[in-house]
Each structure stands twice: as C-alpha cells, then as structure tokens.
Write an enzyme that holds these catalytic residues in place. Structure first.
Site, PDB file in Angstrom:
ATOM      1  N   SER A  94       0.817  -1.216   0.000  1.00  0.00           N
ATOM      2  CA  SER A  94       0.000   0.000   0.000  1.00  0.00           C
ATOM      3  C   SER A  94       0.849   1.263   0.000  1.00  0.00           C
ATOM      4  CB  SER A  94      -0.928   0.012   1.222  1.00  0.00           C
ATOM      5  OG  SER A  94      -1.900  -0.998   1.138  1.00  0.00           O
ATOM      6  N   THR A 120      -1.818   4.114   3.088  1.00  0.00           N
ATOM      7  CA  THR A 120      -2.517   4.828   2.015  1.00  0.00           C
ATOM      8  C   THR A 120      -2.778   6.283   2.362  1.00  0.00           C
ATOM      9  OG1 THR A 120      -3.485   2.763   1.223  1.00  0.00           O
ATOM     10  CG2 THR A 120      -4.523   4.803   0.495  1.00  0.00           C
ATOM     11  N   GLU A 165     -11.012   6.464   2.131  1.00  0.00           N
ATOM     12  CA  GLU A 165     -10.530   5.093   1.917  1.00  0.00           C
ATOM     13  C   GLU A 165     -11.357   4.077   2.700  1.00  0.00           C
ATOM     14  OE1 GLU A 165      -6.490   2.389   2.535  1.00  0.00           O
ATOM     15  OE2 GLU A 165      -6.971   3.963   3.988  1.00  0.00           O
ATOM     16  N   HIS A 178      -6.496  -9.968   2.991  1.00  0.00           N
ATOM     17  CA  HIS A 178      -5.322 -10.546   3.644  1.00  0.00           C
ATOM     18  C   HIS A 178      -5.671 -11.778   4.471  1.00  0.00           C
ATOM     19  CE1 HIS A 178      -1.965  -7.968   2.622  1.00  0.00           C
ATOM     20  NE2 HIS A 178      -2.692  -6.889   2.829  1.00  0.00           N
TER      21      HIS A 178
END
Length: 287
Positions: free
Chosen positions: A38, A93, A215, A224
C-alpha cells in the site's frame, strides 16, 4: 463483483462516465517480481513516482528527498485537505497523501507531518498508531472520538478536526461483524459514509476548494485473511457495500455542481478473490 451479486445490482461508482487505468506497481515489483504494498502503490498515486515497497512519499530509489504529496500540492494552492479512512489514520494509504517516511511503520513521523507540516484540515479514522489526541490538541485540532461527538460539531467546527475512532492496530471494525452482532463498534463509531458526509460539510466552505481522500480499508484487511469462509467473504462484501454508500454520499453532494472531480480507484488487489457465481440478492456469492 461479489458485492454487486449480494447487492442485486450495480454499485454507485460503476456508472462513472469515464474509465481509465494506471500502473501502481512499485519499484520493488519491477526489480524482484513481488506485489506492491500500500505504501508504494499510494505513493505512486499521490506523487507520480515509483518507490520501493514500504516507502511513503520519499525518493527511494533516488536521493531520499521528500516527494511532493497530493496534500502538499493542494495546500500550496490554498485548498483545504481531508483524509478519511476506516484504517488507522497513519496507515500507508492516507500517509502517502500527506506524509513522508522511509518505512511505513514510522507512524509518529507520519502523524507529525499531518499535524504540523501539511496541516491536514480534517482527519477522520482509527486512532493510536503514532497519532494521539494530546498531539492533536497541541496542534490546535478539535478532537472527537465517536459518532455523537462528530455529529455534534455541526457543519462549522472550530478549527481543524481530528476524529480518532478507536485505537486498534487494524483500524475500525468490519461492517459485517457489526451486522452479525459480533462487534458492537458501530453502535457508537461512525460508518465510512457518515465520516465522508461530515468531512464534506467541514471542507465545503473553503472558497478555494479542497482535496479529500476517502478510503475503505476493510476490503484490504479481508483480502489478507484469505480463504472463502462466510466471515471472510462477508467482511469483503459488506466493506465494499459501505464504500458504495460512501460514494453515494459524495455523488449526492456533487449533484448539480460543475466544479468537482470524483475519482474512484483501488491502489492494489489483495487476496485473489474470484466469483464464479452469484447466489441472488442478500446471499453471499460462491467464490
């Protein structure tokens, strides 16, 4: 695709009038053939430069100088800046949009860049991880810690706003877990679409305009986890659906305006999710 199957129709951003593709592979990807992370992917988006994995808006490869971020670019043009995330606020991010670090886990450095260097006007997301209420207060921020506190600010808070919603190492809860009754977090914490709405109301009065990054981290975290268990897929799907609601919130705000660009994108993919079949509205798909 999985969220669309569960939703029973297209998501808000799928009707965008223009589509494009960009490359966010890291320098590490090119050299070693490994996926980007990221930090490098978001740095590519924010600065236009490829960097090594784990690097946040710093020239590596290069002279290790700080690369100009989106936040800094717009601040230099007198625009306000906001960062909203369901992750913790110093995660890679958002960090790449307004901070700098050779290693993404240098969260106190990133937090200091937010508060005293870029001076981000609105910060809403998970707390801890190098970012504290005490540091925010010292930098002149109004601090809130739950939905009620955020809503109580109204549309014109006194000064910049720092919303610290929990201190988990993974950020805010999964929407799926709340819907299943296994995590009560969103009883008191704001959903992503609520944070988006508040951020827009705080930023919209700047006559020079603003840059806002929103986000949804839940899809990344669920990816993940891997596998195809109902919880893993439910977390991915409900995160995407909450992102859909956040985009709807932004589209409602934009409606009738001719001065706003909305970009909906992902920085990278995680988990290798494939959807061979949908099972109808309100039912998790086969994955």
């Amino acid at each position: 695709e999985a969220a669309r199957a569960y939703h029973g129709g297209p998501l808000a951003f799928e009707a965008a009038p223009h589509q494009a593709q960009m490359i966010t592979d890291s320098f590490t990807s090119g050299q070693l053939g490994v996926p980007t992370d990221s930090a490098a992917a978001a740095t590519a988006m924010s600065t236009g430069q490829k960097v090594h994995n784990t690097v946040v808006s710093v020239a590596l490869p290069g002279d290790l100088s700080d690369l100009e971020t989106m936040g800094e670019y717009f601040k230099a043009r007198d625009k306000s800046v906001g960062l909203v995330t369901t992750s913790y606020l110093t995660d890679a991010t958002p960090a790449a949009m307004a901070g700098h670090a050779l290693i993404r886990f240098q969260t106190p450095l990133i937090a200091n860049d937010y508060l005293t260097r870029t001076k981000v006007d609105v910060l809403l997301g998970g707390g801890g991880n190098g970012l504290s209420a005490e540091a925010g207060l010292a930098a002149g921020y109004t601090i809130v810690s739950d939905r009620a506190g955020l809503q109580a600010l109204g549309a014109n808070p006194p000064g910049p706003v720092l919303g610290l919603f929990g201190e988990s190492a993974e950020g805010m809860p999964f929407e799926w877990d709340h819907a299943q009754g296994t995590d009560a977090g969103y009883d008191t914490l704001p959903f992503l679409h609520e944070m988006a709405s508040s951020a827009l109301s705080f930023l919209e009065d700047d006559a020079d305009g603003f840059f806002l990054m929103i986000e949804q981290e839940g899809t990344d975290l669920a990816g993940h986890q891997g596998g195809a268990s109902p919880d893993r897929i439910g977390r991915d799907v409900f995160a995407a659906l909450e992102f859909h609601r956040a985009v709807e919130t932004v589209l409602d705000w934009i409606a009738g305006r001719d001065d706003t660009l909305l970009i909906v994108t992902a920085d990278h993919e995680t988990g290798g999710l494939e959807v061979p079949a949908g099972n109808g509205e309100g039912v998790l798909p086969t994955v």
